[in-house]
Design a protein around this motif. Structure first.
Motif, PDB file in Angstrom:
ATOM      1  N   LEU A  35      13.624   6.485  52.426  1.00  0.00           N
ATOM      2  CA  LEU A  35      12.359   5.767  52.267  1.00  0.00           C
ATOM      3  C   LEU A  35      12.563   4.300  51.886  1.00  0.00           C
ATOM      4  O   LEU A  35      11.602   3.543  51.822  1.00  0.00           O
ATOM      5  N   GLY A  36      13.810   3.930  51.642  1.00  0.00           N
ATOM      6  CA  GLY A  36      14.093   2.523  51.369  1.00  0.00           C
ATOM      7  C   GLY A  36      14.658   2.217  50.004  1.00  0.00           C
ATOM      8  O   GLY A  36      15.018   1.064  49.727  1.00  0.00           O
ATOM      9  N   ALA A  37      14.762   3.200  49.109  1.00  0.00           N
ATOM     10  CA  ALA A  37      15.312   2.939  47.783  1.00  0.00           C
ATOM     11  C   ALA A  37      16.791   2.570  47.898  1.00  0.00           C
ATOM     12  O   ALA A  37      17.555   3.274  48.554  1.00  0.00           O
ATOM     13  N   ARG A  38      17.175   1.479  47.241  1.00  0.00           N
ATOM     14  CA  ARG A  38      18.565   1.034  47.342  1.00  0.00           C
ATOM     15  C   ARG A  38      19.301   1.035  46.019  1.00  0.00           C
ATOM     16  O   ARG A  38      20.487   0.757  45.967  1.00  0.00           O
ATOM     17  N   TYR A  39      18.631   1.342  44.927  1.00  0.00           N
ATOM     18  CA  TYR A  39      19.364   1.717  43.715  1.00  0.00           C
ATOM     19  C   TYR A  39      18.578   2.781  42.964  1.00  0.00           C
ATOM     20  O   TYR A  39      17.355   2.926  43.125  1.00  0.00           O
ATOM     21  N   LEU A  40      19.312   3.540  42.182  1.00  0.00           N
ATOM     22  CA  LEU A  40      18.733   4.531  41.276  1.00  0.00           C
ATOM     23  C   LEU A  40      19.248   4.239  39.881  1.00  0.00           C
ATOM     24  O   LEU A  40      20.461   4.194  39.650  1.00  0.00           O
ATOM     25  N   THR A  41      18.313   4.026  38.939  1.00  0.00           N
ATOM     26  CA  THR A  41      18.681   3.919  37.537  1.00  0.00           C
ATOM     27  C   THR A  41      18.911   5.339  37.040  1.00  0.00           C
ATOM     28  O   THR A  41      17.986   6.159  37.008  1.00  0.00           O
ATOM     29  N   ILE A  42      20.153   5.658  36.692  1.00  0.00           N
ATOM     30  CA  ILE A  42      20.572   7.034  36.456  1.00  0.00           C
ATOM     31  C   ILE A  42      19.718   7.736  35.406  1.00  0.00           C
ATOM     32  O   ILE A  42      19.347   8.900  35.552  1.00  0.00           O
ATOM     33  N   THR A  43      19.392   7.044  34.321  1.00  0.00           N
ATOM     34  CA  THR A  43      18.493   7.609  33.315  1.00  0.00           C
ATOM     35  C   THR A  43      17.526   6.522  32.879  1.00  0.00           C
ATOM     36  O   THR A  43      17.745   5.329  33.129  1.00  0.00           O
ATOM     37  N   HIS A  44      16.469   6.945  32.219  1.00  0.00           N
ATOM     38  CA  HIS A  44      15.646   5.986  31.482  1.00  0.00           C
ATOM     39  C   HIS A  44      15.952   6.227  30.011  1.00  0.00           C
ATOM     40  O   HIS A  44      17.111   6.486  29.652  1.00  0.00           O
ATOM     41  N   SER A  45      14.962   6.123  29.151  1.00  0.00           N
ATOM     42  CA  SER A  45      15.229   6.311  27.722  1.00  0.00           C
ATOM     43  C   SER A  45      15.417   7.779  27.353  1.00  0.00           C
ATOM     44  O   SER A  45      15.818   8.087  26.227  1.00  0.00           O
ATOM     45  N   CYS A  46      15.126   8.677  28.295  1.00  0.00           N
ATOM     46  CA  CYS A  46      15.265  10.106  28.032  1.00  0.00           C
ATOM     47  C   CYS A  46      16.478  10.685  28.753  1.00  0.00           C
ATOM     48  O   CYS A  46      16.972  10.117  29.717  1.00  0.00           O
ATOM     49  N   ASP A  47      16.942  11.820  28.264  1.00  0.00           N
ATOM     50  CA  ASP A  47      18.002  12.545  28.956  1.00  0.00           C
ATOM     51  C   ASP A  47      17.434  13.256  30.174  1.00  0.00           C
ATOM     52  O   ASP A  47      16.235  13.568  30.250  1.00  0.00           O
ATOM     53  N   THR A  48      18.304  13.532  31.134  1.00  0.00           N
ATOM     54  CA  THR A  48      18.005  14.483  32.197  1.00  0.00           C
ATOM     55  C   THR A  48      18.927  15.683  31.993  1.00  0.00           C
ATOM     56  O   THR A  48      19.849  15.620  31.160  1.00  0.00           O
ATOM     57  N   PRO A  49      18.740  16.762  32.714  1.00  0.00           N
ATOM     58  CA  PRO A  49      19.660  17.898  32.549  1.00  0.00           C
ATOM     59  C   PRO A  49      21.091  17.578  32.947  1.00  0.00           C
ATOM     60  O   PRO A  49      21.999  18.375  32.659  1.00  0.00           O
ATOM     61  N   TRP A  50      21.329  16.411  33.565  1.00  0.00           N
ATOM     62  CA  TRP A  50      22.680  16.104  34.051  1.00  0.00           C
ATOM     63  C   TRP A  50      23.223  14.746  33.577  1.00  0.00           C
ATOM     64  O   TRP A  50      24.332  14.358  33.918  1.00  0.00           O
ATOM     65  N   ALA A  51      22.446  14.021  32.747  1.00  0.00           N
ATOM     66  CA  ALA A  51      22.909  12.717  32.233  1.00  0.00           C
ATOM     67  C   ALA A  51      22.165  12.387  30.946  1.00  0.00           C
ATOM     68  O   ALA A  51      20.991  12.759  30.776  1.00  0.00           O
ATOM     69  N   THR A  52      22.847  11.683  30.037  1.00  0.00           N
ATOM     70  CA  THR A  52      22.214  11.284  28.774  1.00  0.00           C
ATOM     71  C   THR A  52      21.747   9.842  28.847  1.00  0.00           C
ATOM     72  O   THR A  52      22.412   8.982  29.417  1.00  0.00           O
ATOM     73  N   GLY A  53      20.572   9.613  28.250  1.00  0.00           N
ATOM     74  CA  GLY A  53      19.958   8.294  28.278  1.00  0.00           C
ATOM     75  C   GLY A  53      20.356   7.428  27.108  1.00  0.00           C
ATOM     76  O   GLY A  53      21.122   7.845  26.223  1.00  0.00           O
ATOM     77  N   GLN A  54      19.799   6.223  27.063  1.00  0.00           N
ATOM     78  CA  GLN A  54      20.243   5.201  26.113  1.00  0.00           C
ATOM     79  C   GLN A  54      20.028   5.596  24.659  1.00  0.00           C
ATOM     80  O   GLN A  54      20.730   5.114  23.770  1.00  0.00           O
ATOM     81  N   ASP A  55      19.056   6.439  24.383  1.00  0.00           N
ATOM     82  CA  ASP A  55      18.758   6.775  22.997  1.00  0.00           C
ATOM     83  C   ASP A  55      19.511   8.000  22.502  1.00  0.00           C
ATOM     84  O   ASP A  55      19.292   8.468  21.385  1.00  0.00           O
ATOM     85  N   THR A  56      20.396   8.522  23.323  1.00  0.00           N
ATOM     86  CA  THR A  56      21.158   9.729  22.952  1.00  0.00           C
ATOM     87  C   THR A  56      22.421   9.341  22.190  1.00  0.00           C
ATOM     88  O   THR A  56      23.176   8.479  22.634  1.00  0.00           O
ATOM     89  N   MET A  57      22.636   9.971  21.052  1.00  0.00           N
ATOM     90  CA  MET A  57      23.785   9.635  20.212  1.00  0.00           C
ATOM     91  C   MET A  57      24.950  10.604  20.412  1.00  0.00           C
ATOM     92  O   MET A  57      26.016  10.423  19.836  1.00  0.00           O
ATOM     93  N   THR A  58      24.754  11.644  21.216  1.00  0.00           N
ATOM     94  CA  THR A  58      25.850  12.590  21.429  1.00  0.00           C
ATOM     95  C   THR A  58      26.916  11.965  22.322  1.00  0.00           C
ATOM     96  O   THR A  58      26.719  10.911  22.922  1.00  0.00           O
ATOM     97  N   LYS A  59      28.036  12.634  22.421  1.00  0.00           N
ATOM     98  CA  LYS A  59      29.138  12.151  23.254  1.00  0.00           C
ATOM     99  C   LYS A  59      29.058  12.675  24.686  1.00  0.00           C
ATOM    100  O   LYS A  59      29.975  12.480  25.469  1.00  0.00           O
TER     101      LYS A  59
END
Length: 507
Positions: free
Chosen positions: A287-311
């Protein structure tokens, strides 16, 4: 004309002349006049007689009858133990006698000539080229305007599409993007910094429009909202086709810029927009998207976001997302990602990554900004950190200025290098802008400010403005093309299942 022609018209050297100078004049092979006392060719018969075919002589009539120019003048040098020359041109082939040319008068003359030459060579330029005056701001702005005609200014992030959803519910029929700055609710909104006149004034060459989805939509209608935001971006470009053109490649950015248009690109903000599906990722790219921001401020089931303090960083499926983005030719954006997610993505990705709207953590320790160790990894990866203009992320308070943006740019340059910094202001997604960079019309003033620093060249400004990002985009496309030639197939790993109470049995 013989070599002794005219000698009867000129007296020999005065007998009172210093004997050493007299001997030097009689034997020195150079054509100099020795302070008016003549030279060897005026007073001597070459010690080697015979065929002088190896030497050519030209008479310069403009300089007078006694001024001769000789080529290969060393062939006239006499043999004398006090000097060193190549063997005489009419001596036998076995004559290889060499000593050292150390005549005191010759040395003195050479020194005088060198001093005079240096004095003239250094003094004259200083007299003719005094230190230039610093350029005025208007002169720097003129220079920036010329530079941005050659290199497209590329901004990595603008949230106008989300404001379209908030303010007019994505209804564009009555929207005039050339006048919204004068209309409500846009005119009074602290979140509104973008319209056509200001984009033109800011010499914007290309803009990534963000298809943003709030974290609270995760596992609900995030995919639908993403599609609606891509739709509104495309319609916005179509409605404003006199100024905007949708593009999908680095080459198209350059071409549209040459035509005087503003290239428009789509970036999806937030990995939760995928609904844990690689098929959705591929659809967004188509559809034309040329980048994906992997996370926002929240976690996804497969990536942790900026506010996550875990490793934790990327799961196995998260790593598969990165690989599939490489295969597609979609840029990996790590703004909002946790440090561990960023490190994992940098380790996995075969193509350069970006931070589409971030700044330097060392100058303001907000979780959005990039620490120095990550900046070094970005340099190694070949990526770019595109500096955000949100005042709180620049100065850690609301009172940021252009100088704060310059500090962040210079810090990233110092740590990662000039090739790894760009611009990602984040206009229309920020409510606190730096003084002097209030909206999209103000980019040239930032570049003009950088040009007050002698460390910044015109080439550096072009790199910051757009060339760095274009290099990343072209490399991402190169990786895609190589994988296509290698016939790498789409990845088919299923994403993690999440039971949010609103999925069908067919999911």
């Amino acid at each position: 004309m013989g070599h002794r022609q005219g000698l009867e018209e000129r007296p020999g050297p005065p007998t009172s002349l210093d004997p050493e100078l007299l001997e030097h004049i009689r034997e020195c092979p150079c054509p100099c006049d020795h302070m008016g006392y003549g030279n060897y060719l005026d007073y001597q018969i070459p010690p080697c007689s015979g065929d002088l075919h190896a030497v050519t002589r030209e008479t310069s009539f403009n300089a007078g009858p006694h001024h001769h120019q000789y080529h290969n003048v060393r062939d006239y040098r006499p043999h004398h133990p006090q000097y060193e020359y190549d063997s005489c041109s009419c001596s036998s082939a076995s004559d290889t006698n060499r000593t050292t040319l150390r005549g005191p008068w010759c040395v003195c003359l050479v020194v005088c000539i060198v001093v005079a030459t240096l004095t003239a060579g250094l003094g004259l330029p200083l007299a003719m080229n005094p230190p230039s005056e610093p350029l005025t701001q208007e002169q720097r702005l003129d220079l920036v305007r010329k530079l941005l005609k050659e290199t497209p200014l590329i901004d990595g992030h603008n949230d106008l599409p989300w404001n379209l959803r908030k303010f007019v519910h994505n209804k564009l029929a009555s929207l005039n993007l050339s006048a919204i700055g004068l209309e409500e609710p846009w005119a009074q909104s602290k979140w509104s910094q973008t319209d056509i006149p200001r984009m033109r004034a800011g010499l914007l060459g290309a803009q990534f429009w963000s298809a943003y989805v709030p974290c609270k939509a995760q596992h609900l209608d995030a995919v639908q909202i993403t599609l609606e935001q891509i739709d509104v971006i495309k319609r916005l470009v179509e409605v404003n086709s006199r100024h905007l053109r949708l593009v999908h490649s680095a080459g198209e950015i350059r071409g549209v810029h040459r035509e005087g248009m503003i290239a428009s690109l789509i970036g999806v903000e937030g990995g939760h927009a995928l609904g844990n599906s690689l098929a959705v990722l591929r659809t967004l790219y188509n559809l034309g998207a040329r980048y994906l921001t992997i996370t926002h401020s929240c976690d996804t089931p497969w990536a942790t976001g900026q506010d996550t303090m875990t490793k934790e960083g990327l799961s196995d499926f998260g790593k598969t997302v990165i690989r599939e983005m490489n295969r597609l030719g979609m840029i990996v954006d790590l703004s909002h990602a946790s440090i561990h997610t960023a490190k994992a993505a940098l380790n996995i990705s075969n193509a350069p990554i970006i931070f589409s709207h971030s700044a330097a953590y060392s100058l303001c320790n907000t979780s959005r900004n990039v620490p120095d160790d990550i900046l070094k990894l970005v340099a190694h990866n070949g990526g770019v950190v595109m500096v955000n203009f949100y005042a709180y992320h620049l100065a850690c308070n609301v009172n940021a200025t252009v100088a704060d943006v310059v500090r962040h740019i210079n810090h990233i340059r110092a740590v990662a290098g000039i090739e790894h910094v760009g611009i990602g202001a984040g206009y229309d997604g920020i409510n606190m802008t730096p003084s002097g960079l209030e909206d999209v019309s103000r980019y040239p003033y930032l570049f003009a400010e950088l040009l007050t620093d002698p460390e910044w060249s015109e080439e550096d400004i072009a790199s910051l403005a757009g060339e760095n990002f274009l290099r990343v985009f072209e490399k991402v496309e190169e990786v895609r093309d190589k994988w296509r030639l290698a016939e790498v197939l789409p990845l088919e790993e299923p994403g993690p299942r999440v039971d949010a109470g609103c999925v069908s049995s067919y999911s």
